[in-house]
Every structure is written in C-alpha cells, then in structure tokens.
Design an enzyme around this catalytic site. Structure first.
Site, mmCIF file in Angstrom:
data_model
loop_
_atom_site.group_PDB
_atom_site.id
_atom_site.type_symbol
_atom_site.label_atom_id
_atom_site.label_comp_id
_atom_site.label_asym_id
_atom_site.label_seq_id
_atom_site.Cartn_x
_atom_site.Cartn_y
_atom_site.Cartn_z
ATOM 1 C CB CYS A 1 6.763 4.645 -30.506
ATOM 2 S SG CYS A 1 7.283 3.090 -31.247
ATOM 3 C CG ASP B 1 14.994 -3.312 -31.423
ATOM 4 O OD1 ASP B 1 16.021 -3.495 -30.730
ATOM 5 O OD2 ASP B 1 13.934 -3.931 -31.234
ATOM 6 C CG HIS C 1 -1.946 -1.050 1.174
ATOM 7 N ND1 HIS C 1 -2.985 -1.011 0.277
ATOM 8 C CD2 HIS C 1 -2.096 -2.191 1.875
ATOM 9 C CE1 HIS C 1 -3.724 -2.087 0.447
ATOM 10 N NE2 HIS C 1 -3.205 -2.819 1.409
ATOM 11 C CD GLU D 1 10.761 -2.971 -34.038
ATOM 12 O OE1 GLU D 1 11.252 -2.580 -32.968
ATOM 13 O OE2 GLU D 1 9.744 -3.677 -34.096
#
Lengths: 538, 85
Positions: A497, A450, A187, A426
């Site tokens: 991205c 990549d 928690h 990529e």
C-alpha cells in the site's frame, strides 16, 4: 506574466480569460416616497428569486448530485428567513431607501455575522447570504441572469463564485475557475473537483486581463497571462498528452486487473477521508486497501468519540457497498501531530512514540477506535490493519485487546462481523519475523515508504540525502519477496500500500513475487490497471 | 412547554443542510419552537439565526416547543436530530 495561486484541482486549461463583473458594486442608495410599493417590489423579487432557485436546484440535482444541490434549498429558506425579510422591510420603511440598497445592506450585515464566526465552515457561509442578496438585487434592477454570455469556452475569473453563479454557467463553456478569494471549502473548489477541471484560488490577478489569452497550470498552481508563443506551444503539447492519457485510461474502466496470461490481482485505493470515496468509485477501484483513520484525529481538537468514528467508518463501508474497506488504526506521531495527544518533543520522531506504540500504551484510545470499527463492520465489508508492527508480542497483545472489545460489544448486544485482521509490514524487524507474524494474522500490507526509509536509514524529509535514496534498492525488493513468500507459506494474502505500489515499472516484478493486492491513490488505479493488462508473465 | 437537550454528534456541527431541514420541520408547526446554546435561544424557524448559533460537534443544544401538540412535535424534532445530527 505569471501569477501564482493555490491549485484545487490539477490539469491544464488554455483559453480566453473572462473576468466576471461584480454585481454588488452597482447598488445605489436612493430615497423613495412609497414604502409599501417598495416593499412589494422587494417581496416580488424575493418570490422570483425563490422560483429561480427551485429551477437551479433541479438543474444542480441532475448535474452535481443531491449533496451539492441542497445548498439551493438552503438559499430558499434563507430568503424566507423572517430576520432577513424584516430587516429589509424595516430599512425601507424607516430609512425610506430603495429595496436594492436595503437588501445589499442586510445581506452585508448577515454576511458579516458569519464571517466573524470562529469556524471556517461558517465563515465560508457568508458567501451564501451575499449570494441570495445579489440574486434579489439583480432581479430588482432588471438584470436577468448575470452577464455571462460567452459562446466559446473560457477560463472564468472572479473574486469568488457563488454557488448560484457557478451552477448557472453552461458547463461546456468553462475550462477552469480562477478566483482571488475562496478556500478549499468554497463552492468553487468543490465544484471544480466535481467537474474535474483545473482551478486555482487565491490568485491576485488584475481586471485588465479580461479577454486576454491565458493558461491555467493546475499542477503547479500558476496562471500565465498572455503567454509567449513558445510557452503556449509547450502547454498545448502538455495538455494534448494529458487528454490522450485520460481518454486512453477511460477505456480501462470496468475491465479486470488481469495479465495477458490470466494472472489476476486486486487493485484497491488509498484514502484519507470519507469524502475520497467518490473518487475511489469513479476510478473503478475494487475496494479500499488503506483507509488512513488519522483524519478523524487530526481534524479534531480532542479525541474523536466512538460515535463520531463509528459514523465515519459506517458511511465509508456503506458507500463502498460490500467492497472491501481496510481501515488502518491510528498512525499518529512522527510528522502527523495532534496537540491533545501531548506527545512531547522527540529526538527521532520517526523512530519514536507513534502509531501502535501509542495504542498499546494508551489502550483506552485504542479501544474506542476498535469498538467503532467493529460496530461499523456490521454495515459492510471491513478489515482492520495495524501499523508499525515490529514483533509477534505486539500482535498477540493487540489480539488480546480485540478479544476484550468483542466481549464488551457482545455484552452490549452490538452486532459485528468476523473482521479480517492484518498488519502493515513497514519495519525491517517485521520483515525478518514475517514467517512468525503470518501465523497470527490473515493478511500483510507492505508500507513501502517507511520500510524504505528504515531499511536504507535515509530520512525522506532531508533533501540532502536525495542522491543516496533509491526507491528500487535491491534490499527493499528482496524484503518484498521475503514478505510475500512468508505470508503465503502461512496462508496470508499479501499486498502493497505504499507509493511503490503505484510504480508501474515494478508492477511486473510484484506480480512475479506473487503479490495479491496493490493499493494505490485513486488517480493511479487506471494507469496501474493498464500496466497489468500489458504484462505477460510466462 | 416541552423542552429537551441534545448533544450534536455530526463532526461538522449544525451545518447549512441539516439546519435547513431542521428549520423546515420546525416551520411545519403552528406553535413556537426555539433552539438554544449556552442560554441564548433563537427562533428555530429562522435559518440564519439557527446557523449563526454556530453549534459545533459535541455541544449541547436545548430545544423548546410551545403550543398545541407540542409533545409530538418535540418527539419528531428529537428523532430528526438523532437521525441527522
């Protein structure tokens, strides 16, 4: 003195250290003569505890939201649990002991049951049973509401903090949590992230640091006790810079991603789990540009079912409320391994059996995921994107499988939308044939990590190669330009991205290349927006 | 007695919050309700017992309802499980 631990939230806190005393140490075993009166004491304290929990529930509801607040309802149910109540009452009657002692032993017994379960989540629940027991004990022994009576903000230190302890604390008086135990699921950790305060777990501190000056460095996972003047000055400066940056960035919330001369770009976020959506919304991202679906596979002991995946995708799509969510299909292999895939050892895993290659070789796994994605598309604005593409042939094969999946869903009368499809760029091969690939899909998203590794033939995991690695290498930038041009020529939108997308020294160049979208980690949304708004292209 | 089987779909299994809600549903019924896994049944009105079954995603549970109106209660509990777990 420096003690290290695991950071659950970054940032810097400077202040007085306050070590919370342990309340369960004070319970003494006493003999009693009137068992009925003792049971009444217990049940009165139990009722009072439930009243307190009702108040805490309301407080938590306002401060941390319903998901986090519900634990206090669960605590009330636990206090009503007959196994629990009977165990305490039996001890009082049969062993003629005081209620405090009976509650402490019962609490420990149940906590032990949970602690011995083979599931991390259930293990962490032993803290809940201890928590309700400590609450009852504290009422029985007349210690109202714990001993936290500071009036200046402090760094709060404890073995672990129970949810009821953390919610009772006055938020404005807590600079940071430091606990000896606890997990990333505890928690305290969840609350630290909700409150956005730097916090550490697994810190082996000694009791005698109570009242001393301390610094929590949530970036490096250290607690500095009694820092010397130089260190303190250093951290005061760092913290000031942090605060200024954060305050400055808040001003960019709600603003458009537009340059001084009116060029707009979409700014989306990268996420790796359903829970990250809160951070996406908090940082005001326009959508999710990369939803890594691997977590479903990596957190599981077997292939996740269509239903499990469907729920996860649907939840994200619904929480994003009509904003775009681009789901990247399974990108497992290389450094992301799940045992049940049984991929075997490879000489060159980065160049090996991974991502789309697995999906095309094992279409049943691929279809399960595609069915889940398409079914979820009905509930929001979902796009799908495929990783590690090297050829047009692969994309054609994917589209063939997509056709089969849609036909299946039609037969089973599942509703779905016309999902936008795109590919990750990529590999250098994909860059070189991007003109042809663009005719097959609706968007490109460049995975720069990549792409850079493959273009420069440099393994990013190998520190010996750092001197040779240049993330701004002209070869990579030329490729990015080529991808944007080829994509646009065939009507695709193009985005980035990878990590490079968040590199604000390149934002202007990306805009000049014509990129339509940047997808970055949630915490980078506002810094990149700030950079965009400061650019003039003409 | 009415009984039915259900396979848990929630990736987290029967965790604290849905367990609490389920116990509340069961407690509203006067008769007896049990929930079991691998032949071990516990009282569905007791949250600690329900949680200590440690039911994970993909595991099957058996719910048994006994008492007046058991069919409706069983349907209600089944609908609850389908919606939440």
């Amino acid at each position: 003195m420096i003690v290290t631990g695991k950071s659950v939230f970054g940032g810097i806190a400077i202040g007085k250290l306050h070590v919370l005393a342990k309340s369960d140490e004070k319970v003494k075993r006493l003999s009693i003569s009137d068992a009925e009166a003792e049971k009444k004491r217990f049940n009165d304290a139990r009722e009072k505890s439930k009243d307190q929990l009702k108040v805490l529930f309301e407080k938590a509801l306002k401060e941390v939201g319903e998901d986090n607040a519900q634990i206090f309802e669960v605590h009330q149910l636990m206090l009503d649990d007959l196994d629990y109540v009977e165990s305490v009452e039996n001890m009082i009657t049969e062993e003629a002991v005081n209620a405090e002692y009976a509650v402490a032993v019962t609490g420990d017994n149940f906590a032990e049951i949970f602690a011995s379960m083979d599931d991390d989540y259930m293990k962490a629940r032993s803290a809940d049973v201890k928590d309700i027991s400590n609450r009852v004990i504290s009422i029985l022994s007349g210690n109202g509401e714990g001993e936290f009576t500071e009036d200046e903000p402090v760094i709060l230190m404890a073995d672990d903090l129970a949810p009821s302890e953390t919610v009772q604390l006055e938020r404005s008086l807590i600079l940071s949590f430091v606990t000896r135990f606890g997990s990333s699921n505890s928690h305290t950790a969840i609350l630290a992230r909700t409150m956005n305060i730097p916090s550490l777990i697994g810190v082996d501190f000694s009791e005698d640091c109570n009242g001393k000056m301390g610094i929590v460095d949530g970036y490096e996972g250290k607690l500095i006790i009694d820092p010397d003047e130089e260190t303190l000055d250093d951290y005061i400066k760092k913290k000031k810079a942090d605060d200024e940056k954060a305050a400055l960035l808040q001003k960019f919330k709600g603003l458009d991603n537009v340059t001084k001369d009116g060029r707009r770009i979409n700014l989306y976020a990268n996420i790796g789990n359903v829970g990250d959506v809160a951070n996406v919304l908090k940082n005001d991202a326009g959508g999710i540009g990369l939803f890594r679906s691997e977590f479903l596979y990596l957190e599981s002991d077997d292939y996740p079912t269509e239903e499990e995946q469907f729920r996860a995708y649907k939840k994200v799509a619904q929480n994003m409320n009509g904003k775009k969510v681009i789901i990247r299909t399974l990108d497992i292999g290389d450094d992301k391994q799940a045992d049940y895939f049984d991929l075997g050892k490879e000489e060159n895993p980065a160049l090996g059996f991974r991502a789309i290659r697995i999906c095309l070789e094992k279409p049943e796994i691929f279809k399960t995921q595609l069915r889940a994605i398409y079914r979820a598309s009905h509930y929001g604005n979902i796009s799908v994107m495929f990783p590690m593409i090297t050829s047009v042939k692969e994309v054609k094969k994917i589209k063939e499988i997509l056709g089969e999946v849609k036909a299946e869903l039609d037969r089973e009368s599942f509703p779905y939308k016309d999902v936008e499809i795109g590919i990750m760029i990529e590999t250098p091969a994909a860059v070189m044939v991007s003109d042809e690939l663009a005719k097959e899909v609706q968007f490109f998203s460049v995975g720069t990590n990549d792409l850079t590794q493959y273009t420069l033939a440099i393994d990013r995991q190998n520190p010996k190669l750092d001197a040779f690695y240049d993330p701004h290498h002209p070869a990579v930038l030329k490729m990015l330009k080529m991808v944007a041009d080829n994509g646009h020529a065939a009507g695709c939108w193009v985005g980035i991205c990878g990590e490079l997308g968040a590199d604000t020294t390149l934002t202007e160049e990306f805009l000049r290349m014509g990129y339509d979208e940047l997808s970055v980690s949630p915490s980078m949304i506002l810094p990149v927006r700030a950079a965009i708004r400061n650019i003039k292209l003409k | 007695m009415t009984e039915f089987n259900y396979t848990i779909k929630d990736p987290a299994g029967i965790h604290a919050r849905p367990a609490g809600l389920f116990v509340k549903e069961a407690a509203a019924f006067d008769g007896t309700v049990t929930i079991g896994k691998n032949g071990k049944d516990v009282d569905a009105k007791r949250i600690l017992g329900v949680m200590s079954l440690g039911v994970k995603s993909g595991e099957q549970i058996t719910v048994k309802v006994d008492g007046a109106g058991e069919k409706e209660v069983a349907d209600k509990l089944k609908a609850f499980l389908e919606a939440n777990l």
